[in-house]
Design an enzyme around this catalytic site. Structure first.
Site, mmCIF file in Angstrom:
data_model
loop_
_atom_site.group_PDB
_atom_site.id
_atom_site.type_symbol
_atom_site.label_atom_id
_atom_site.label_comp_id
_atom_site.label_asym_id
_atom_site.label_seq_id
_atom_site.Cartn_x
_atom_site.Cartn_y
_atom_site.Cartn_z
ATOM 1 N N LYS A 7 0.864 -1.191 0.000
ATOM 2 C CA LYS A 7 0.000 0.000 0.000
ATOM 3 C C LYS A 7 0.896 1.235 0.000
ATOM 4 C CE LYS A 7 -3.687 2.555 0.553
ATOM 5 N NZ LYS A 7 -4.637 2.727 -0.552
ATOM 6 N N CYS A 42 -2.655 9.806 -6.009
ATOM 7 C CA CYS A 42 -3.812 9.467 -5.172
ATOM 8 C C CYS A 42 -4.843 10.604 -5.249
ATOM 9 C CB CYS A 42 -3.405 9.248 -3.715
ATOM 10 S SG CYS A 42 -4.872 8.920 -2.689
HETATM 11 C C1 SIN Z 1 -6.525 5.583 -1.605
HETATM 12 O O1 SIN Z 1 -5.969 5.079 -0.627
HETATM 13 O O2 SIN Z 1 -7.381 6.454 -1.477
HETATM 14 C C2 SIN Z 1 -6.172 5.141 -2.985
HETATM 15 C C3 SIN Z 1 -4.732 5.256 -3.212
HETATM 16 C C4 SIN Z 1 -4.381 5.752 -4.565
HETATM 17 O O3 SIN Z 1 -5.283 5.947 -5.392
HETATM 18 O O4 SIN Z 1 -3.225 5.997 -4.822
#
Ligand code: SIN
Length: 308
Positions: free
Chosen positions: A44, A127
């Site tokens: 992540k 993001c």
């Molecule tokens: C998110 O955590 O909102 C998505 C992450 C991303 O789109 O890079």
């Protein structure tokens, strides 16, 4: 058929892997990716401090895709740095995805994560879900400044995850930035930001953050993803490794990304919907598609999309 690939000198046992965000936040999720047929473990996107992310509901699947506004829930970079040695024991590359809430964050995280020796680092400039924080990838000057800073501290291959672009002028402008920043690979695309899904029965949005606005993923964004893979493949004349992300829900979708120029593909929505066994299905389907079309290897079809 051999589905292994090499990106920036790093060998991957399969060209299909998870996209950062999908089932890759916790220790358990990352271990499950390690045990699966995924060609890599992608973390992540990490921030300095651990984050719970945006309020729920923040993910909604619908026929043809998904909308999410997760808000970067993650364990914080120190935790991922500590996990990297264990993740590397699975015999597949570990890609650390680096984010941040400001430029300094990216540099601090990149320095420490790089020292933990992931196989590659992906810098997430895209993001769309942090309230008040525009996607950096839509600001070429900020992107160039940030990439030049992190490039100085990253010694492993460095990739960049970009948002979708919708005009050749924007492909070209970002291509020039990428060409000046020592980027080793691209990941195209992050979700299509700030879409809105409406429940007409209840006359309401389907996710809570940002008034219902969120990043679109899944089958319906495939044409946008393919266009970005193709555009950057042409800009770099096939010399920049590209991971195609967006709309891969079958082996044929993966094949289309390869035809457009992708070396590998990542999956998000379909991984969330089906779990880690989806890698078996996609790899079987991709092999069947390559055989059906008479290709003996991935290299043979990469970038071979015909034009009329
Ligand atoms: C998110 O955590 O909102 C998505 C992450 C991303 O789109 O890079």
């Amino acid at each position: 058929m051999d589905l292994s690939i090499t990106i920036a000198g790093v060998r991957f046992p399969s060209c299909v892997m998870n996209a950062s965000g999908a089932l890759c936040v916790t220790h358990e999720e990352l271990l499950a990716l390690g045990r699966s047929r995924a060609g890599a473990i992608v973390t992540k996107s990490m921030t300095i401090e651990p984050r719970d992310g945006n309020p729920t509901p923040r993910y909604y699947g619908f026929p043809g895709g998904s909308i999410n506004s997760m808000g970067l829930p993650n364990l914080g970079y120190r935790a991922y740095a500590a996990l990297i040695p264990e993740l590397k024991t699975f015999g597949k590359p570990v890609i650390a995805s680096v984010a941040g809430l400001c430029e300094d964050d990216f540099q601090i995280i990149a320095t420490v994560i790089n020292a933990a020796k992931p196989d590659l680092i992906e810098v997430n400039l895209s993001c769309p879900n942090i309230p008040g924080k525009p996607q950096i990838g839509y600001d070429t000057e900020a992107s160039e400044r940030l990439l030049k800073r992190v490039r100085k501290v990253i010694t492993v291959p460095m990739g960049v995850k970009l948002p979708p672009y919708f005009d050749p002028a924007h492909h070209s402008a970002m291509g020039s930035v990428i060409g000046r920043c020592g980027v080793d690979f691209l990941n195209l695309i992050n979700s299509v930001g700030n879409g809105l899904v409406v429940d007409p029965e209840h006359e309401v949005v389907v996710i809570k953050p940002k008034g219902g606005f969120g990043g679109l993923g899944g089958a319906s964004i495939k044409p946008v993803a393919l266009a970005n893979v193709r555009a950057f493949w042409k800009i770099f004349e096939g010399r920049m490794p590209i991971i195609g992300t967006g709309g891969v829900v079958s082996g044929v979708d993966a094949f289309e990304h390869l035809l457009c120029g992708a070396t590998a593909v990542q999956i998000g929505t379909v991984l969330v919907e089906e779990g880690v066994n989806v890698f078996d299905r996609l790899e079987t389907e991709l092999v069947a598609q390559l055989s059906k079309k008479g290709y003996a290897s991935l290299e043979e079809c990469r970038g071979k999309l015909k034009e009329l």
